[in-house]
Design a protein around this motif. Sequence first.
Motif, short mmCIF file in Angstrom:
data_model
loop_
_atom_site.label_atom_id
_atom_site.label_comp_id
_atom_site.label_asym_id
_atom_site.label_seq_id
_atom_site.Cartn_x
_atom_site.Cartn_y
_atom_site.Cartn_z
N UNK A 1 44.92 38.66 37.08
CA UNK A 1 45.06 40.06 37.34
C UNK A 1 44.38 40.46 38.66
N UNK A 2 45.01 41.59 39.33
CA UNK A 2 44.43 41.98 40.48
C UNK A 2 43.67 43.16 40.26
N UNK A 3 44.52 44.37 39.97
CA UNK A 3 43.68 45.69 39.75
C UNK A 3 43.24 45.78 38.20
N UNK B 1 53.82 44.79 35.84
CA UNK B 1 52.63 44.73 36.64
C UNK B 1 53.20 44.95 38.19
N UNK B 2 52.39 45.61 38.95
CA UNK B 2 52.84 46.00 40.17
C UNK B 2 51.84 45.45 41.34
N UNK B 3 50.96 44.64 40.91
CA UNK B 3 50.19 43.75 41.84
C UNK B 3 50.55 42.47 41.94
N UNK B 4 50.89 41.61 40.87
CA UNK B 4 50.81 39.91 40.84
C UNK B 4 52.17 39.34 41.12
N UNK B 5 53.15 40.29 41.04
CA UNK B 5 54.35 39.44 41.06
C UNK B 5 54.72 38.63 39.98
#
Lengths: 165, 757
Positions: free
Chosen positions: A105-107, A142-146
């Motif tokens: 997870x990022x955000x 998910x837009x952060x992690x690819x």
Amino acid sequence: MSNRVKTDRIVITATINGEERTFLADERDSLLEALRERIGLTGAKEGCNNGNCGACAVILDGRLVNSCCVMAAEVQGGTVTTVEGLATPEALHPLQQAFLEDAALQCGICTPGFLVAAKALLDHHPRPTEHEARFWLAGNLCRCTGYDKIIRAVLNAADEMSNGR
Amino acid sequence: MVSTEQPKQYRVIGSRPIRHDGVDKVTGRAEYGADVRHEGMLFGAVLRSPHAHARIKRIDASKAEALPGVKAVVTSADFPGAEEGDLDLGEGRANPRWLLDNLLASDKALYHGHAVAAVAATDQHTAEDALALIQVDYEVLPAVIDVREAMLDTAPILHPELRTAIRARGVEKPADKPTNLASHLRLEKGDLDKGFAEADVIIEREYETAMFHQGYIEPQNATAFWNRDGEVTVWTSTQGAFSVREQVATICQVPVTRVKVVPMEIGGGFGGKIGIYLEPVAALLSRKSGRPVKLWMTREAVFQATGPTSATYSRVKIGAKRDGTITAAHAYLAYEAGAYPGSPVGAGAQCAFAPYNIPNQVVDGLDVVVNGPKTAAYRAPGAPAAEYAVEAVLNELAEQLEMDPMELRLKNASKEGTTNAAGQPWPRIGAVEVMEAVKNHPHYTSELTGEDVGRGVAMGFWFNGGMESSSSATVNADGKVSLILGSTDIGGTRASLAMQLAETLGITSDDVKPHVVDTDSVGFTAVTGGSRTTFAGGWAAYELGVQIRDRMRERAARIWETAVDKVEYRDDGTIAGPDGKQLSFQELAGKLSATGGMIAVSATVRMNTPGPAYAGHIVDVKVDRDTGKVEILRYTAVQDVGTAIHPSYVEGQIQGGVAQGIGMALTEEYFYDDEGRLRNASFLDYRMPVANDLPMIETVLVEVPNPGHPYGVRGVGEVPIVPPQPAIQQAVYDAIGVRFYKTPMSPRVILEELLPE
Ligand code: FES
Ligand code: FES
């Protein structure tokens, strides 16, 4: 006034994360709104409110659903599992632990939906291939992690659960 | 990891501890903007223009106001008005008058989805019902949504008072009449004509890129309470609490100290959550109703009205000698700004040729208003479109010269001391190291076989930011350190900053407890953006560590009754004095209270030595001739990351940037109809990559430490979005022999090319 919209309140009883809950909802509430606004379980997130992102995913009577696309009234007598219901008082669910260890997870806004969707995946298919995991989770954005680390975490959790117990 | 300089030995940096906010985020407990709840809180909704361009003749909200449950309605007339000016948002700027007009349209609606009125009611359903009761009389005007059409003399004019600002020598000043061309800048170095005269081969091509959205999964939100004493509190998901404070104070015309912004957890931003859309509107609704008000954007509104990135048109011409030496280059970049001036064309212009040392170059950058949402920063704002055009021309050039594309790049690579477009010398950069790493990577040297498969490569550059960060820290009796941050955590910020403090003190990451706090509780800190946070915030953390070390040494000296210079602070956190006396960090922390009090320190840094970032990507694709779908078979992203503080989050940033770049290259775009209405404002129709669109994304972290940072940090977050478009364009060409000059290369576009007429 003709434009006034009259709404009715309804009483709903359902088993939510293993606990029987009775609550009042607006008849226009989605399950997502009811969980968040009426019960105060804000783990399920709203990303789109029309079934396209999976951030609001919950398990309803054993089936993975987007809670924004289910009416609250439909869960009368049903069983709902949200992200808040995954961990026990003693330990995180192996998926949660894997998400932390693999930096999946990022955000974190998509994380509750992914965890719930992944749990449903492992409930049905305890040893998915990467390909299966990617297709099962294709309804979760998910837009952060690819997705790379998310998929790894899910596969690692599957390993852990199959080997560990 | 490829380490190119003698690696420093670190204890914490380079390890992969579990992030401090992780458990809250996997258990659903982390509080994002939407999770804010207050007693008596009202729910808001925003009415938006159905037209792309229309004069607003009258707004009648009386019926909405009369609906039971509705507590307040506001329109632009409720705002105090704003002066012309220039607000620095950290990654982009804003003129307050335009910012205000964008929050709620005044005399004209300038794009489909432009906010015109807002309602607060006792619940969300009632607020939405009320919107339908607001009567707006529009006079529909012709709209223009294409950057080149907007520059024609016949184009509808958005702002009658707008005149072109010329930011260049040698560009003729246009006639004094209304225009949509907000500004024209030019960067110049050397003698372009002479340079092209020296070239053996010259290639000139035109490119177009579509409007792309940042696509963060959490919609914009804001909760505000305007108290009776005039204090305004705002809870919001933002990349910069202080920049929100500044904007709210300016728009609401209250002193900045009376505004407190509480940054909630943020569900993605990518530059899109620096500017504001809701906060002052929620504040105004709160003042009118006397209650806290929460505003929440629908996904449709996010697409319609929040900053996408500019659609662009560009023309790039590059000339080279037979041996591959580039002699001259010209780029003409026209960027859509959306409804108000301020596209990121300036940054695009500076990035265009940055990876290369080109003696003669000119970059023209045009900022053009159109009837679309005001564009906002998006990951390396302005860079992807400009560098796409340049990299694509280079790949063609390499083919014509019969040179290896990486060889061509290496021959012309920027190095320490060569000058950039502005004529300034580069500091220590890792362009060459990245190019070498790409060239030698087994992916690059492997054989690619199969039908309709192809390979592409491209480079990318981004400046990275510096700017201001503040932080404070206290040493607690149990030997742990509380770290107070002004930077919102967008994906591991707490961990990366806490790790740098832990490194400085010789304690573990878990010994540091980071907190992100509101604007009243920490010194000024610029946005989490521009890939600046790990750099500047990390520097502040380092400063805190140095201060704590000194204070710990002083204290130990007092306890041991010796001189401070006889006390040493060792890298492992041991404090050592004469005669073998020593205390661990934890032991000394336990004695602080009894020996003179606890230790608390603070630091503010403003550093302008960020290390620029270079990336090089390799991609293999397969084109399906029946469906037009481009499948990504393999992807390798090489990047100079300076020093990887937490390698997992560095890899994650790269993988996320690559995925967004793949979306730009293949599937994402805004569709407007002839009337300028957005037709695909949903995640179903604005097609971002999902898990089964992508393979694993291999990352190669090259570490060329930034000499301008105590731990060698360069920013990492933005540059990975730059290379995917040109790399994939080249790979598709390699696969099917067709070059596309427009992104996205969606299945429709590819099929149109492949299917017989
Ligand atoms: S919020 Fe339910 S699917 Fe997006
Ligand atoms: S971690 Fe941000 S959307 Fe998935």
